[in-house]
Design a protein around this motif. Structure first.
Motif, PDB file in Angstrom:
ATOM      1  N   SER A  56       2.421   6.619  -6.700  1.00  0.00           N
ATOM      2  CA  SER A  56       1.353   7.435  -7.271  1.00  0.00           C
ATOM      3  C   SER A  56       1.520   8.912  -6.890  1.00  0.00           C
ATOM      4  O   SER A  56       1.477   9.793  -7.756  1.00  0.00           O
TER       5      SER A  56
ATOM      6  N   SER B 253       1.165   3.739  -3.120  1.00  0.00           N
ATOM      7  CA  SER B 253       0.664   5.100  -2.880  1.00  0.00           C
ATOM      8  C   SER B 253       1.772   6.117  -3.095  1.00  0.00           C
ATOM      9  O   SER B 253       1.548   7.183  -3.680  1.00  0.00           O
TER      10      SER B 253
ATOM     11  N   ASP C  13     -10.934  -0.371   4.217  1.00  0.00           N
ATOM     12  CA  ASP C  13     -10.452  -1.540   3.477  1.00  0.00           C
ATOM     13  C   ASP C  13     -11.209  -2.779   3.957  1.00  0.00           C
ATOM     14  O   ASP C  13     -10.786  -3.456   4.887  1.00  0.00           O
TER      15      ASP C  13
ATOM     16  N   VAL D 118     -11.202  11.862  -9.119  1.00  0.00           N
ATOM     17  CA  VAL D 118     -11.121  10.858  -8.051  1.00  0.00           C
ATOM     18  C   VAL D 118     -12.525  10.582  -7.497  1.00  0.00           C
ATOM     19  O   VAL D 118     -12.874   9.453  -7.151  1.00  0.00           O
ATOM     20  N   PHE D 119     -13.340  11.654  -7.463  1.00  0.00           N
ATOM     21  CA  PHE D 119     -14.703  11.523  -6.921  1.00  0.00           C
ATOM     22  C   PHE D 119     -15.745  11.181  -7.999  1.00  0.00           C
ATOM     23  O   PHE D 119     -16.935  11.324  -7.768  1.00  0.00           O
TER      24      PHE D 119
ATOM     25  N   ARG E 174     -11.280  -5.552   2.885  1.00  0.00           N
ATOM     26  CA  ARG E 174     -10.548  -6.819   2.698  1.00  0.00           C
ATOM     27  C   ARG E 174      -9.432  -7.004   3.724  1.00  0.00           C
ATOM     28  O   ARG E 174      -8.657  -7.948   3.635  1.00  0.00           O
TER      29      ARG E 174
ATOM     30  N   LEU F 251      -8.831  10.487  -0.789  1.00  0.00           N
ATOM     31  CA  LEU F 251      -8.529  10.744  -2.204  1.00  0.00           C
ATOM     32  C   LEU F 251      -8.028   9.494  -2.934  1.00  0.00           C
ATOM     33  O   LEU F 251      -7.102   9.546  -3.733  1.00  0.00           O
ATOM     34  N   GLY F 252      -8.636   8.380  -2.628  1.00  0.00           N
ATOM     35  CA  GLY F 252      -8.280   7.146  -3.340  1.00  0.00           C
ATOM     36  C   GLY F 252      -7.231   6.310  -2.629  1.00  0.00           C
ATOM     37  O   GLY F 252      -6.994   5.175  -3.011  1.00  0.00           O
ATOM     38  N   TYR F 253      -6.572   6.885  -1.625  1.00  0.00           N
ATOM     39  CA  TYR F 253      -5.543   6.109  -0.914  1.00  0.00           C
ATOM     40  C   TYR F 253      -6.167   5.470   0.330  1.00  0.00           C
ATOM     41  O   TYR F 253      -5.582   5.481   1.410  1.00  0.00           O
ATOM     42  N   ASP F 254      -7.380   4.938   0.183  1.00  0.00           N
ATOM     43  CA  ASP F 254      -8.110   4.419   1.339  1.00  0.00           C
ATOM     44  C   ASP F 254      -7.468   3.183   1.962  1.00  0.00           C
ATOM     45  O   ASP F 254      -7.530   2.998   3.169  1.00  0.00           O
ATOM     46  N   SER F 255      -6.838   2.348   1.131  1.00  0.00           N
ATOM     47  CA  SER F 255      -6.246   1.147   1.724  1.00  0.00           C
ATOM     48  C   SER F 255      -5.043   1.504   2.600  1.00  0.00           C
ATOM     49  O   SER F 255      -4.807   0.854   3.624  1.00  0.00           O
ATOM     50  N   LEU F 256      -4.305   2.541   2.198  1.00  0.00           N
ATOM     51  CA  LEU F 256      -3.164   2.968   3.031  1.00  0.00           C
ATOM     52  C   LEU F 256      -3.681   3.575   4.338  1.00  0.00           C
ATOM     53  O   LEU F 256      -3.145   3.301   5.420  1.00  0.00           O
TER      54      LEU F 256
ATOM     55  N   ILE G 106      -4.999  -0.280  -6.038  1.00  0.00           N
ATOM     56  CA  ILE G 106      -3.987  -0.522  -4.998  1.00  0.00           C
ATOM     57  C   ILE G 106      -4.503  -1.534  -3.969  1.00  0.00           C
ATOM     58  O   ILE G 106      -3.772  -2.438  -3.563  1.00  0.00           O
ATOM     59  N   ASP G 107      -5.779  -1.391  -3.568  1.00  0.00           N
ATOM     60  CA  ASP G 107      -6.305  -2.317  -2.548  1.00  0.00           C
ATOM     61  C   ASP G 107      -6.351  -3.757  -3.070  1.00  0.00           C
ATOM     62  O   ASP G 107      -6.041  -4.691  -2.344  1.00  0.00           O
ATOM     63  N   LEU G 108      -6.704  -3.912  -4.352  1.00  0.00           N
ATOM     64  CA  LEU G 108      -6.732  -5.272  -4.922  1.00  0.00           C
ATOM     65  C   LEU G 108      -5.325  -5.860  -4.936  1.00  0.00           C
ATOM     66  O   LEU G 108      -5.123  -7.021  -4.571  1.00  0.00           O
TER      67      LEU G 108
ATOM     68  N   ASN H 230       0.825  -1.219   0.000  1.00  0.00           N
ATOM     69  CA  ASN H 230       0.000   0.000   0.000  1.00  0.00           C
ATOM     70  C   ASN H 230       0.851   1.257   0.000  1.00  0.00           C
ATOM     71  O   ASN H 230       0.607   2.197  -0.762  1.00  0.00           O
TER      72      ASN H 230
ATOM     73  N   ASP I 244      -4.640   0.950   6.757  1.00  0.00           N
ATOM     74  CA  ASP I 244      -3.475   0.405   7.479  1.00  0.00           C
ATOM     75  C   ASP I 244      -3.116   1.302   8.659  1.00  0.00           C
ATOM     76  O   ASP I 244      -2.754   0.820   9.731  1.00  0.00           O
TER      77      ASP I 244
ATOM     78  N   SER J 231      -2.766  -5.058  -3.044  1.00  0.00           N
ATOM     79  CA  SER J 231      -2.194  -5.316  -1.714  1.00  0.00           C
ATOM     80  C   SER J 231      -2.738  -6.612  -1.104  1.00  0.00           C
ATOM     81  O   SER J 231      -2.098  -7.214  -0.257  1.00  0.00           O
TER      82      SER J 231
ATOM     83  N   ASN K 244      -7.409   3.115  -9.878  1.00  0.00           N
ATOM     84  CA  ASN K 244      -6.976   2.787  -8.519  1.00  0.00           C
ATOM     85  C   ASN K 244      -7.290   1.322  -8.170  1.00  0.00           C
ATOM     86  O   ASN K 244      -8.422   0.974  -7.855  1.00  0.00           O
TER      87      ASN K 244
END
Lengths: 259, 282
Positions: free
Chosen positions: A60, A57, B82, A180-181, B84, B39-44, A217-219, A53, B47, A221, A215
């Protein structure tokens, strides 16, 4: 790259390297080393997830900062230093100059991203995790970040063709945040009862570049695979949008009075 | 100059420490809002929230009278950001449910795990965690059996999950079943604190079971001799035991002043009382 845009691109890349733009890699390396050492101490069971992550990030965010802050100066700096006039005095068309500048910055971002990806892999290796097949999703996430950066760079370049660096930065960031939104704008269109607002929200949703698409990133990670279909669709989406913006930028730049 | 700055910072720290309130605050309690702001960095950000939850728990566990008020909001935000983040559901449920080393809120732990199951359909362990919570913390054996059965339907789940479902349905609340469940928990984690707790529970169950058997022998002795035994050796002398029975720490059980079997005063085994049920007032 013997064509005019190719020559401009190579020079743009060289200039970025000369300007020590790639020094940000030191920051990234320190971040990765710090995270690799610290994460096991302060949390439970997320060493690998945090490294991925944080790494993605950082790739990015650093890429975005570079794309915007270098992008806004691409044309403006040439005009300010008056080098643009000597370039355009040669048999170089404005669109060729612009495309070359765009490609040069994109190459810089790609090289930077490639180094950071190697750093991320090294950090993962350090936390005792051998690379496995599921890690291809990390590479896909990096590729999507590059697509995102390609789009941001194009938008930055477009604004820098007709306004000041400060305003270009503001406009680009504004569009980025709106993008992003994008999913929320679509949701708003679905929820609102007003037909006119629904129409406006839907139009905005399809017009703004949808950065939410890129985006994953979550997938990545969590080691989830990313469908090939999505990779193809995102690539086409970015290619179409970038082409459109670069065409618009070329049109604006070609008409601009440089005197 | 640098020394002066460092010295001043020390003084400022001391002043602000005195001003700071004892309670910690969590400004952002809504996972949805945190998601928008990320702003899209939700998984970070998830954590970060999970790490904060771990540190919050770690700073309070073992502190007498410590409250865990922010534990649920921290876990709620982390798992909303997150969904997951399996580790947050699994360990978070333990932090929330533990009666002595946690928030003692099994109801919230169940809610947390229930949220994690549909978000992580491949994770059969979340199903067994739910069963474990129903079994150990709520003593709701039908629901525990149901949770294990549901988890066993996951193609990745090992055979013992289905066996556990059957066993709980048949013999819910027995020492043996409880020991099996704690044993599975002990085997399934590498976290030293959780393993230590599971081992303590297994030893406690063994001791409780032993004491029940020994009390039956004490009753038998009393009936036969017309008086209660004074020491464990009396049971051995009467032929009711082949030798002095020992607890899981290796020390012999004793006969207490109430003429019932007890742990040796020097024993390291602790009898863990059954958990309080929410709303039971027990």
């Amino acid at each position: 790259m013997s064509s005019v845009p190719g020559v401009v691109a190579i020079n743009t890349f060289r200039e970025a390297v000369r300007d020590r733009v790639l020094y940000n890699l030191v920051f990234f390396a320190l971040l990765m080393i710090g995270a690799s050492i610290l994460v096991g101490e302060v949390s439970i069971g997320i060493d690998r997830i945090v490294i991925i992550n944080l790494g993605l990030s950082a790739i990015s965010v650093i890429g975005l900062v570079m794309a915007v802050f270098i992008g806004v100066g691409l044309v403006h700096k040439e005009m300010e230093k008056r080098t643009l006039y000597s370039v355009l005095a040669k048999p170089v068309r404005r669109w060729e100059f612009l495309t070359g500048k765009y490609a040069g910055l994109l190459v810089t971002l790609a090289v930077n991203t490639a180094f950071m990806t190697v750093g991320l892999a090294a950090a993962l290796f350090y936390v005792g995790r051998p690379l496995v097949k599921a890690d291809t999703s990390i590479l896909v996430a990096v590729y999507f970040i590059l697509l995102e950066l390609a789009l941001v760079t194009a938008i930055t370049l477009f604004f820098s063709c007709f306004t000041t660096p400060m305003l270009s930065t503001l406009y680009t960031l504004g569009i980025y945040i709106t993008g992003v939104f994008a999913a929320d704008i679509r949701d708003f269109a679905d929820f609102t009862k007003s037909q006119s607002l629904k129409g406006i929200a839907r139009t905005v949703y399809y017009l703004v570049p949808n950065f939410h698409n890129f985006n994953v990133i979550d997938l990545a990670s969590h080691g989830n695979s990313i469908p090939l279909k999505l990779i193809g669709e995102n690539t086409l989406y970015a290619a179409c949008y970038v082409s459109l913006v670069i065409l618009a930028a070329s049109a604006v730049f070609s008409r601009r009075n440089l005197k | 100059m640098l020394l002066a700055v460092a010295s001043l910072q020390g003084r400022i720290d001391a002043s602000t420490r005195a001003l700071a309130s004892a309670e910690e605050h969590l400004l952002l309690r809504s996972g949805r809002t945190a998601q928008k702001l990320s702003l899209g960095y939700d998984s970070l950000l998830a954590d970060v929230y999970w790490t904060r939850a771990v540190q919050y728990y770690g700073s309070r566990v073992g502190v007498p009278g410590a409250k865990f008020d922010l534990l649920w909001p921290l876990l709620d935000v982390a798992t909303t950001l997150d969904p997951r983040l399996v580790v947050a559901y699994r360990f978070g449920a333990i932090f929330l449910s533990e009666p002595y080393a946690g928030a003692d809120r099994p109801d919230l732990a169940i809610e947390l795990v229930k949220r994690g199951i549909p978000a992580n359909p491949k994770e059969w362990r979340l199903g067994t965690d739910l069963g474990l919570l129903y079994y150990l913390r709520m003593r709701d054996y039908p629901k525990a059996a149901e949770a294990y059965l549901e988890a066993s339907k996951n193609p990745a789940a090992p055979v013992w999950v289905k066996l556990m479902a059957a066993r709980i349905a048949q013999k819910g609340g027995s020492f043996e079943t409880s020991r099996m469940i704690w044993g599975q928990l002990y085997e399934s984690t590498k976290d030293p604190k959780i393993r230590e707790n599971a081992l303590r529970q297994i030893q406690s169950l063994k001791a409780q079971e032993d004491e029940l058997h020994l009390d039956e022998l004490v009753d038998e002795y009393t009936k036969g001799f017309g008086r209660a035994p004074e020491k464990m050796q009396d049971l051995v002398a009467a032929g009711l035991l082949s030798g002095l029975p020992v607890d899981p720490s290796g020390l012999p059980y004793v006969i207490g002043s109430n003429r019932k079997s007890e742990l040796n005063p020097a024993s390291r085994v602790v009898i863990v009382p059954p958990p309080k049920l929410p709303g039971s007032g027990k």
